[in-house]
Design an enzyme around this catalytic site. Sequence first.
Site, PDB file in Angstrom:
ATOM      1  N   GLY A  61      -0.622  -1.421   0.033  1.00  0.00           N
ATOM      2  CA  GLY A  61      -0.640  -0.733  -1.020  1.00  0.00           C
ATOM      3  C   GLY A  61       0.264   0.486  -1.278  1.00  0.00           C
ATOM      4  O   GLY A  61       0.188   1.298  -0.378  1.00  0.00           O
ATOM      5  N   ASP A 244       4.849  -0.144  -6.918  1.00  0.00           N
ATOM      6  CA  ASP A 244       5.531   0.031  -5.644  1.00  0.00           C
ATOM      7  C   ASP A 244       6.811   0.749  -5.729  1.00  0.00           C
ATOM      8  O   ASP A 244       6.999   1.714  -4.565  1.00  0.00           O
ATOM      9  CB  ASP A 244       5.513  -1.413  -5.017  1.00  0.00           C
ATOM     10  CG  ASP A 244       4.240  -1.913  -4.798  1.00  0.00           C
ATOM     11  OD1 ASP A 244       3.660  -2.675  -5.409  1.00  0.00           O
ATOM     12  OD2 ASP A 244       3.793  -1.910  -3.446  1.00  0.00           O
TER      13      ASP A 244
HETATM   14  C1  LIG Z   1      -0.768   0.848  -6.688  1.00  0.00           C
HETATM   15  S1  LIG Z   1      -0.521   0.306  -4.995  1.00  0.00           S
HETATM   16  C2  LIG Z   1      -1.065  -1.186  -4.966  1.00  0.00           C
HETATM   17  C3  LIG Z   1       0.526  -2.222  -5.035  1.00  0.00           C
HETATM   18  O1  LIG Z   1       0.682  -2.568  -3.880  1.00  0.00           O
HETATM   19  C4  LIG Z   1       0.513  -3.825  -3.982  1.00  0.00           C
HETATM   20  O2  LIG Z   1       1.350  -4.627  -3.209  1.00  0.00           O
HETATM   21  P1  LIG Z   1       0.558  -5.349  -1.712  1.00  0.00           P
HETATM   22  O3  LIG Z   1      -0.480  -5.648  -1.620  1.00  0.00           O
HETATM   23  O4  LIG Z   1       1.854  -6.348  -1.294  1.00  0.00           O
HETATM   24  O5  LIG Z   1       0.891  -3.881  -0.799  1.00  0.00           O
HETATM   25  C5  LIG Z   1       0.696  -4.189  -5.335  1.00  0.00           C
HETATM   26  O6  LIG Z   1       1.818  -4.406  -5.723  1.00  0.00           O
HETATM   27  C6  LIG Z   1      -0.139  -3.425  -6.074  1.00  0.00           C
HETATM   28  O7  LIG Z   1       0.162  -3.122  -7.317  1.00  0.00           O
END
Ligand SMILES: CSC[C@H]1O[C@H](OP(=O)(O)O)[C@H](O)[C@@H]1O
Length: 350
Positions: A61, A244
Amino acid sequence: MADHFARPESGPIPALRWEEPPEGPVLVVLDQTRLPQEEVELVCTDVQALVGAIRTLAVRGAPLLGLAGAYGIALAAARGYDVNEAAEALAHARPTAVNLEYGVRRAVTAFREAGSGQGVAAALAEARALHAQDAAASAAMAEQGERLLAELVPGGGYRILTHCNTGALVSGGEGTAFAVVMAAHKAGELRRLWVDETRPLLQGARLTTYEAARAGMAYTLLADNAAGSLFTAGEVDAVLVGADRIAADGSTANKVGTYPLAVLAKYHHVPFVVVAPTTTVDLATPDGSAIEIEQRAGSEVTDLAPSPLGTQAYNPAFDITPPELITAIVTENGIVSPVTSPSLAAVCPA
Ligand SMILES: CSC[C@H]1O[C@H](OP(=O)(O)O)[C@H](O)[C@@H]1O
């Protein structure tokens, strides 16, 4: 049949914390790959362990990656590792979320600018400052996002569709888009939270359901490919997602599957809202074409079925939503509409 389990407890979720046991400082992280069935903590005593946790999405995240990057520099300095090598390893652990390199840079700068023997304290203080900044940003986005929902969806009783996971598990506070959902829930205005499962790693099915259950929300899980029929049925009042990396023109990199939701929202005249702190805005990147999209192992796609040995898989972790499909970008410093008032610079610190 999967083992369903009792509603998780409520209360704050310690996604990441710094501890100083007698044997030396550690970074304790909640292993998000084990949720929701198990709440298991990983104790990172070195940067290699933390980089591994980031790459496997035990720590994930965008805003939380920024905190992990900053605390990772403090951990390296405190344990006598080479800070420059630590910065290189951490900043490149995952390429898309700009927050990671930003958090590393904040702590490395503090370390280098500190007086003799003060580097560890300076790096840790900067990590803690970023942690507090993110918690404050989360609260500000929740407040602004709730006001925006009241404008976009007159009459309240919101039916919100969200993708991936954007709650306390990705933040120093209540998260980004999920923080807005939580504010609406606490105000009694959340009629339904539609939760995209978010293939292939199921952040929605595992983590957003976990957070929604803890909060006592009215939520419903759906397969990603069922979202279209929800729009057709008129069951979505707004789409709220995280980010992201947001480029200078408002192009937004977010979990793969976000772009199709933006197209559906546009076609069905439903507001599509991105919620992200300014630490996710990258003014140095002009548009979405310049954002590196992380390509992950095909096994994350083929192993679930499982598919026949040798099956090739296409597994981008993110996609890009162009500014013309975004109704508003909610930051802690204000709301930007990429089409009508595209100035992200106006909400970003100089
Ligand atoms: C608002 S941060 C969360 C954001 O990050 C996630 O990606 P990942 O689980 O691969 O770190 C996803 O894009 C979320 O929107």
